[in-house]
Design a protein around this motif. Sequence first.
Motif, PDB file in Angstrom:
ATOM      1  N   VAL A 224      -6.905 -14.925  15.518  1.00  0.00           N
ATOM      2  CA  VAL A 224      -6.967 -12.901  15.231  1.00  0.00           C
ATOM      3  C   VAL A 224      -7.901 -12.442  15.633  1.00  0.00           C
ATOM      4  CG1 VAL A 224      -6.554 -11.440  12.965  1.00  0.00           C
ATOM      5  CG2 VAL A 224      -5.505 -13.456  13.554  1.00  0.00           C
ATOM      6  N   VAL A 225      -8.047 -11.178  16.098  1.00  0.00           N
ATOM      7  CA  VAL A 225      -9.232  -9.589  16.043  1.00  0.00           C
ATOM      8  C   VAL A 225      -9.106  -8.843  15.455  1.00  0.00           C
ATOM      9  CG1 VAL A 225     -10.130  -8.332  17.961  1.00  0.00           C
ATOM     10  CG2 VAL A 225      -8.890 -11.005  19.388  1.00  0.00           C
ATOM     11  N   ALA A 226     -10.069  -8.364  14.454  1.00  0.00           N
ATOM     12  CA  ALA A 226     -10.199  -7.542  13.430  1.00  0.00           C
ATOM     13  C   ALA A 226     -10.575  -6.717  14.462  1.00  0.00           C
ATOM     14  CB  ALA A 226     -11.114  -7.592  12.107  1.00  0.00           C
ATOM     15  N   GLN A 227     -10.546  -4.619  13.802  1.00  0.00           N
ATOM     16  CA  GLN A 227     -11.482  -4.020  14.784  1.00  0.00           C
ATOM     17  C   GLN A 227     -11.100  -2.794  13.731  1.00  0.00           C
ATOM     18  OE1 GLN A 227      -8.823  -4.287  18.591  1.00  0.00           O
ATOM     19  NE2 GLN A 227     -10.179  -1.963  18.767  1.00  0.00           N
ATOM     20  N   MET A 228     -11.601  -1.371  13.309  1.00  0.00           N
ATOM     21  CA  MET A 228     -11.583  -0.688  12.989  1.00  0.00           C
ATOM     22  C   MET A 228     -10.020  -0.108  13.423  1.00  0.00           C
ATOM     23  SD  MET A 228     -15.019   1.466  12.929  1.00  0.00           S
ATOM     24  CE  MET A 228     -16.669   0.974  12.669  1.00  0.00           C
TER      25      MET A 228
ATOM     26  N   TYR B 267      -7.661 -18.832  14.164  1.00  0.00           N
ATOM     27  CA  TYR B 267      -9.162 -18.661  14.556  1.00  0.00           C
ATOM     28  C   TYR B 267      -9.619 -16.981  14.685  1.00  0.00           C
ATOM     29  CZ  TYR B 267      -8.775 -22.838  16.681  1.00  0.00           C
ATOM     30  OH  TYR B 267      -8.867 -24.202  16.985  1.00  0.00           O
ATOM     31  N   LEU B 268     -10.522 -16.200  13.676  1.00  0.00           N
ATOM     32  CA  LEU B 268     -10.931 -15.555  13.721  1.00  0.00           C
ATOM     33  C   LEU B 268     -11.785 -14.374  13.587  1.00  0.00           C
ATOM     34  CD1 LEU B 268      -9.976 -12.440  11.409  1.00  0.00           C
ATOM     35  CD2 LEU B 268     -10.811 -13.576   9.607  1.00  0.00           C
ATOM     36  N   THR B 269     -12.346 -13.447  14.200  1.00  0.00           N
ATOM     37  CA  THR B 269     -13.367 -13.018  14.798  1.00  0.00           C
ATOM     38  C   THR B 269     -13.218 -11.557  14.848  1.00  0.00           C
ATOM     39  OG1 THR B 269     -15.071 -12.407  16.300  1.00  0.00           O
ATOM     40  CG2 THR B 269     -13.001 -12.441  17.441  1.00  0.00           C
ATOM     41  N   SER B 270     -14.226 -10.422  14.632  1.00  0.00           N
ATOM     42  CA  SER B 270     -14.237  -9.387  14.694  1.00  0.00           C
ATOM     43  C   SER B 270     -14.386  -8.732  15.886  1.00  0.00           C
ATOM     44  CB  SER B 270     -15.151  -8.351  13.265  1.00  0.00           C
ATOM     45  OG  SER B 270     -15.192  -6.964  13.591  1.00  0.00           O
ATOM     46  N   LYS B 271     -13.854  -7.151  16.118  1.00  0.00           N
ATOM     47  CA  LYS B 271     -14.570  -6.543  17.697  1.00  0.00           C
ATOM     48  C   LYS B 271     -15.972  -5.164  16.846  1.00  0.00           C
ATOM     49  CE  LYS B 271     -11.790  -7.053  20.941  1.00  0.00           C
ATOM     50  NZ  LYS B 271     -10.272  -5.440  21.993  1.00  0.00           N
ATOM     51  N   ASP B 272     -16.441  -5.386  15.876  1.00  0.00           N
ATOM     52  CA  ASP B 272     -17.471  -4.166  15.239  1.00  0.00           C
ATOM     53  C   ASP B 272     -17.819  -4.695  14.196  1.00  0.00           C
ATOM     54  OD1 ASP B 272     -14.690  -3.600  14.408  1.00  0.00           O
ATOM     55  OD2 ASP B 272     -13.810  -2.281  15.987  1.00  0.00           O
ATOM     56  N   VAL B 273     -17.195  -4.113  12.928  1.00  0.00           N
ATOM     57  CA  VAL B 273     -17.957  -4.662  11.926  1.00  0.00           C
ATOM     58  C   VAL B 273     -17.621  -5.511  11.055  1.00  0.00           C
ATOM     59  CG1 VAL B 273     -18.749  -1.377  11.607  1.00  0.00           C
ATOM     60  CG2 VAL B 273     -16.698  -2.914  10.234  1.00  0.00           C
ATOM     61  N   VAL B 274     -17.764  -5.670   9.673  1.00  0.00           N
ATOM     62  CA  VAL B 274     -17.852  -7.110   9.203  1.00  0.00           C
ATOM     63  C   VAL B 274     -16.564  -6.694   8.540  1.00  0.00           C
ATOM     64  CG1 VAL B 274     -17.676  -8.631   7.323  1.00  0.00           C
ATOM     65  CG2 VAL B 274     -20.041  -7.834   8.454  1.00  0.00           C
ATOM     66  N   HIS B 275     -15.045  -7.518   8.697  1.00  0.00           N
ATOM     67  CA  HIS B 275     -13.865  -7.000   7.762  1.00  0.00           C
ATOM     68  C   HIS B 275     -13.476  -8.205   7.265  1.00  0.00           C
ATOM     69  CE1 HIS B 275     -12.774  -3.246  10.806  1.00  0.00           C
ATOM     70  NE2 HIS B 275     -13.809  -3.893  11.202  1.00  0.00           N
TER      71      HIS B 275
ATOM     72  N   LEU C  35     -10.785 -15.061   4.178  1.00  0.00           N
ATOM     73  CA  LEU C  35     -11.594 -15.458   5.396  1.00  0.00           C
ATOM     74  C   LEU C  35     -13.385 -13.786   5.879  1.00  0.00           C
ATOM     75  CD1 LEU C  35     -10.402 -16.927   8.248  1.00  0.00           C
ATOM     76  CD2 LEU C  35     -11.652 -18.158   6.597  1.00  0.00           C
ATOM     77  N   MET C  36     -13.641 -14.433   6.941  1.00  0.00           N
ATOM     78  CA  MET C  36     -14.784 -13.784   6.894  1.00  0.00           C
ATOM     79  C   MET C  36     -14.519 -13.064   8.650  1.00  0.00           C
ATOM     80  SD  MET C  36     -18.069 -12.959   4.795  1.00  0.00           S
ATOM     81  CE  MET C  36     -18.491 -11.429   4.967  1.00  0.00           C
ATOM     82  N   ALA C  37     -14.071 -11.285   8.338  1.00  0.00           N
ATOM     83  CA  ALA C  37     -14.845 -11.919  10.635  1.00  0.00           C
ATOM     84  C   ALA C  37     -15.516 -11.097  10.944  1.00  0.00           C
ATOM     85  CB  ALA C  37     -13.336 -10.413  10.978  1.00  0.00           C
ATOM     86  N   VAL C  38     -16.276 -11.397  11.504  1.00  0.00           N
ATOM     87  CA  VAL C  38     -17.757 -11.365  11.851  1.00  0.00           C
ATOM     88  C   VAL C  38     -17.914 -10.978  13.291  1.00  0.00           C
ATOM     89  CG1 VAL C  38     -19.777 -11.756  11.609  1.00  0.00           C
ATOM     90  CG2 VAL C  38     -18.404 -12.483  10.248  1.00  0.00           C
ATOM     91  N   TYR C  39     -18.514 -10.147  14.014  1.00  0.00           N
ATOM     92  CA  TYR C  39     -18.970  -9.819  15.133  1.00  0.00           C
ATOM     93  C   TYR C  39     -20.249 -11.140  15.702  1.00  0.00           C
ATOM     94  CZ  TYR C  39     -20.611  -8.149  19.380  1.00  0.00           C
ATOM     95  OH  TYR C  39     -20.928  -7.573  21.050  1.00  0.00           O
ATOM     96  N   GLY C  40     -19.277 -11.764  16.566  1.00  0.00           N
ATOM     97  CA  GLY C  40     -19.781 -12.932  17.736  1.00  0.00           C
ATOM     98  C   GLY C  40     -20.125 -14.098  16.849  1.00  0.00           C
ATOM     99  N   GLY C  41     -19.603 -13.525  15.724  1.00  0.00           N
ATOM    100  CA  GLY C  41     -18.996 -15.275  14.664  1.00  0.00           C
ATOM    101  C   GLY C  41     -17.563 -15.555  15.007  1.00  0.00           C
ATOM    102  N   ILE C  42     -17.165 -16.976  15.078  1.00  0.00           N
ATOM    103  CA  ILE C  42     -15.438 -17.601  14.679  1.00  0.00           C
ATOM    104  C   ILE C  42     -15.464 -18.009  13.454  1.00  0.00           C
ATOM    105  CG2 ILE C  42     -13.919 -18.642  15.888  1.00  0.00           C
ATOM    106  CD1 ILE C  42     -14.516 -16.436  17.887  1.00  0.00           C
TER     107      ILE C  42
ATOM    108  N   HIS D 195     -10.270  -6.860   3.225  1.00  0.00           N
ATOM    109  CA  HIS D 195     -10.230  -7.018   1.102  1.00  0.00           C
ATOM    110  C   HIS D 195     -12.074  -6.975   1.857  1.00  0.00           C
ATOM    111  CE1 HIS D 195     -10.935 -10.919   2.953  1.00  0.00           C
ATOM    112  NE2 HIS D 195     -11.897 -11.590   1.521  1.00  0.00           N
ATOM    113  N   GLU D 196     -12.818  -6.381   2.608  1.00  0.00           N
ATOM    114  CA  GLU D 196     -14.355  -6.222   3.034  1.00  0.00           C
ATOM    115  C   GLU D 196     -14.509  -4.829   3.788  1.00  0.00           C
ATOM    116  OE1 GLU D 196     -16.542  -7.659   2.694  1.00  0.00           O
ATOM    117  OE2 GLU D 196     -15.663  -9.831   2.078  1.00  0.00           O
ATOM    118  N   TYR D 197     -15.279  -3.399   2.484  1.00  0.00           N
ATOM    119  CA  TYR D 197     -14.706  -2.213   2.905  1.00  0.00           C
ATOM    120  C   TYR D 197     -15.575  -2.170   4.027  1.00  0.00           C
ATOM    121  CZ  TYR D 197     -15.259   3.080   3.027  1.00  0.00           C
ATOM    122  OH  TYR D 197     -15.519   3.953   3.591  1.00  0.00           O
ATOM    123  N   CYS D 198     -14.538  -1.466   5.731  1.00  0.00           N
ATOM    124  CA  CYS D 198     -15.084  -1.627   6.984  1.00  0.00           C
ATOM    125  C   CYS D 198     -15.077  -0.190   7.022  1.00  0.00           C
ATOM    126  CB  CYS D 198     -14.270  -2.295   7.420  1.00  0.00           C
ATOM    127  SG  CYS D 198     -12.450  -2.579   7.205  1.00  0.00           S
ATOM    128  N   GLY D 199     -14.817   0.939   6.717  1.00  0.00           N
ATOM    129  CA  GLY D 199     -15.051   2.694   6.512  1.00  0.00           C
ATOM    130  C   GLY D 199     -14.142   2.891   6.230  1.00  0.00           C
TER     131      GLY D 199
END
Length: 150
Positions: free
Chosen positions: A61-65, A84-92, A103-110, A128-132
């Motif tokens: 799973v890839v999270a992005q704005m 397996y979760l990651t982010s393309k930009d901010v924390v989601h 879970l938290m989706a963090v850029y550069g982390g899995i 459930h993390e404010y991302c914009g």
Amino acid sequence: MDKYEKKILAITGGVIMLFLFSLLYAKVSRRIDLPECTPYSKIYNEPKVVKLDKDLYQVFVVAQMWQFQPEEIYIQTGSTVDFYLTSKDVVHGFNIFEKNVNLMAVYGGINKMTVRFDEPGTYHIVCHEYCGIGHHNMEASIVVNSKGAK
Ligand code: CUA
């Protein structure tokens, strides 16, 4: 040693034991899996659902704005899924509402978590993390049925 220091040490020790017992209780009695961190690799940047066996999946799973990809995930009833979760930009955030997955989706982390789906139905994923500004629209779903398809 002062008697108050001894009391504070005893209370601290008791609280630590309580936390350890809570973790053990969650793991053994409630069968709640704790999230794992996986070393980063670019392979996790490609959103996909991989069926490894008849009841075993890997979902990247890839999270992005402001979306999750894949947006709809189809799983066969009774399957175990490694997310397996990651982010393309901010924390989601990544919360499977009906499954107590958080879970938290963090850029550069899995972040990885294993979830079993025994009941058919639609499971809702929300951020459930404010991302914009589009945060409230960030959602996806997992459809669990006997076919594991639409
Ligand atoms: Cu992504 Cu809030």
